[in-house]
Motif scaffolding. Structure first.
Motif, short mmCIF file in Angstrom:
data_model
loop_
_atom_site.label_atom_id
_atom_site.label_comp_id
_atom_site.label_asym_id
_atom_site.label_seq_id
_atom_site.Cartn_x
_atom_site.Cartn_y
_atom_site.Cartn_z
N ASP A 7 -4.84 -4.76 4.56
CA ASP A 7 -4.37 -3.41 4.23
C ASP A 7 -3.15 -3.54 3.34
O ASP A 7 -2.52 -4.60 3.27
CB ASP A 7 -4.04 -2.63 5.51
CG ASP A 7 -3.95 -1.12 5.28
OD1 ASP A 7 -4.34 -0.66 4.19
OD2 ASP A 7 -3.52 -0.40 6.19
N CYS B 24 1.58 -6.13 2.20
CA CYS B 24 0.18 -6.11 2.63
C CYS B 24 0.07 -6.94 3.90
O CYS B 24 0.96 -7.75 4.21
CB CYS B 24 -0.76 -6.61 1.54
SG CYS B 24 -0.58 -8.35 1.09
N SER C 299 -8.77 2.83 12.51
CA SER C 299 -8.35 3.75 11.47
C SER C 299 -7.35 4.74 12.06
O SER C 299 -7.46 5.10 13.24
CB SER C 299 -9.56 4.49 10.88
OG SER C 299 -9.19 5.34 9.81
N LYS D 222 -8.62 -3.30 0.08
CA LYS D 222 -7.83 -2.07 0.16
C LYS D 222 -7.20 -1.81 -1.20
O LYS D 222 -6.63 -2.71 -1.82
CB LYS D 222 -6.76 -2.16 1.24
CG LYS D 222 -7.33 -2.21 2.64
CD LYS D 222 -8.07 -0.94 3.01
CE LYS D 222 -8.86 -1.09 4.32
NZ LYS D 222 -8.02 -1.40 5.47
N SER E 153 -9.59 -9.14 7.58
CA SER E 153 -9.28 -7.75 7.24
C SER E 153 -7.96 -7.70 6.50
O SER E 153 -7.16 -8.65 6.58
CB SER E 153 -9.21 -6.91 8.53
OG SER E 153 -8.85 -5.57 8.25
N SER F 254 -13.51 0.30 -0.98
CA SER F 254 -12.27 1.07 -0.97
C SER F 254 -12.22 1.95 -2.21
O SER F 254 -12.63 1.54 -3.30
CB SER F 254 -11.05 0.13 -0.96
OG SER F 254 -9.85 0.86 -0.83
N SER G 226 -9.51 -6.37 12.73
CA SER G 226 -9.05 -5.35 11.81
C SER G 226 -7.56 -5.14 11.96
O SER G 226 -6.98 -5.35 13.05
CB SER G 226 -9.80 -4.03 12.04
OG SER G 226 -9.57 -3.54 13.35
N ILE H 262 -4.25 -2.46 10.25
CA ILE H 262 -3.87 -1.36 9.37
C ILE H 262 -2.38 -1.08 9.50
O ILE H 262 -1.76 -1.35 10.53
CB ILE H 262 -4.64 -0.05 9.69
CG1 ILE H 262 -4.38 0.39 11.13
CG2 ILE H 262 -6.12 -0.19 9.40
CD1 ILE H 262 -4.84 1.81 11.42
#
Length: 348
Positions: free
Chosen positions: A218, A226, A311, A176, A216, A134, A263, A265
């Motif tokens: 973020d 987070c 993403s 991240k 994962s 990151s 994942s 996000i």
């Protein structure tokens, strides 16, 4: 240029592939549209990582050892970088320097630039596969994590490692960097999510250990929250956790996936809703209301295998990597009456 293929799927086929264990009603779920732009797959093996670069352009890294920049509006491969000895695990992009970063099972991180075949720099020092990377907001430093239990900070311009810290059993799965911040968040196979101070590369807080491996993570742009996603099977584990970084406590669990969530996000806010996107080994992508933990919509991609990475573009469009069927591009829509949908627009 990628070959454009036709694609249509019957409603019966699509609905028969949707999970029935989630409790999400049909009005809250969405499957792909009958047609989308399907190009010939450009990677010859699983896509491990995707990064949304600019409208129409996506960066991807694959088990086939390549890093690839692709225009999914035209089906044109803009550039391919080869040079890793083993599969690429993560990719990232430096907007200021137009530099691509790739981590690999060959224990290195490589820096690439457009119109250059060879890497600009190769960062060495990790003793095992590099699993996470990151960039900070001013694109001067890179943080990497590895199964060697360590995080390392690198000066991008010199390629030198400036700080490192190893914690026993901290097999890093993701990192991240907070926007305009000294805070880093990491997830690990030891089931912990940690907050780090990048000035010292020391842990400032560890959240309570989860039941399953954390795959994962973020961090929200406002640095208030987070998220981390969990390994699991048969609906056990398989959740994404929202953590409050101010009170250092759990706010919500997003539950509905039937297998490992690979994942997660934070998406851009749309229609005054704060959003979270997740992908799973159950072949589905889901979009959640961050604050209510309600699943707004989801889509299953039959035959995709595990969905490995997600993403987001500024307009809410999503790029998703898969194990079997390359990269998928989705539009997220907020319709009249508070309806939400995911529509697959392209596959390559």
């Amino acid at each position: 240029m990628g070959k454009l293929l036709s694609k249509s799927t019957s409603n019966n086929d699509r609905y028969s592939s949707m999970p029935h264990h989630t409790g999400v009603t049909p009005s809250q779920s969405t499957v792909e549209s009958d047609t989308f732009r399907q190009f010939e797959q450009v990677h010859s093996d699983a896509v491990n990582s995707v990064s949304a670069i600019s409208p129409g352009v996506c960066l991807s890294g694959s088990k086939d050892k390549s890093v690839l920049l692709y225009d999914y509006n035209t089906g044109v491969v803009q550039q391919v970088w080869n040079g890793h000895d083993k599969e690429v695990t993560k990719v990232a992009y430096n907007n200021d320097l137009h530099t691509v970063f790739s981590a690999s099972r060959d224990k290195t991180v490589k820096l690439w630039q457009a119109n250059q075949i060879s890497p600009v720099k190769t960062l060495t020092g990790h003793e095992l596969v590099v699993t996470a990377l990151s960039l900070n907001s001013d694109n001067t430093r890179l943080c990497t994590g590895s199964r060697d239990n360590s995080l390392r900070l690198w000066d991008i311009h010199t390629g030198s490692c400036t700080l490192q810290n190893a914690i026993t059993r901290n097999l890093v799965t993701d990192i991240k960097w907070g926007k305009n911040s000294h805070q880093l968040v990491s997830s690990s196979e030891d089931k912990e999510v940690r907050i780090w101070d990048s000035r010292t590369l020391q842990v400032s807080h560890s959240f309570p250990r989860k039941q399953y491996i954390q795959t994962s993570c973020d961090i929200s742009d406002d640095l208030n929250y987070c998220i981390s996603s969990s390994n699991g099977f048969g609906g056990n584990g398989c959740e994404t956790t929202l953590w409050d970084m101010r009170t250092l406590s759990i706010v919500h669990e997003y539950q509905g996936h039937g297998e490992t969530v690979g994942s997660c996000i934070f998406m851009p806010s749309i229609a005054n809703r704060n959003l979270v996107a997740t992908t799973s080994n159950d072949c589905s992508i889901r979009v959640w209301d961050r604050d209510s933990a309600k699943c707004l919509c989801y889509c299953v991609i039959p035959g995709s295998g595990p969905l490995t990475s997600v993403s987001s573009y500024p307009d809410g469009r999503l790029a998703v990597g898969s194990f079997n069927l390359g990269v998928h591009i989705f539009d997220f829509h907020c319709g009249a009456g508070g309806t939400f949908s995911l529509e697959r627009k392209a596959q390559y």
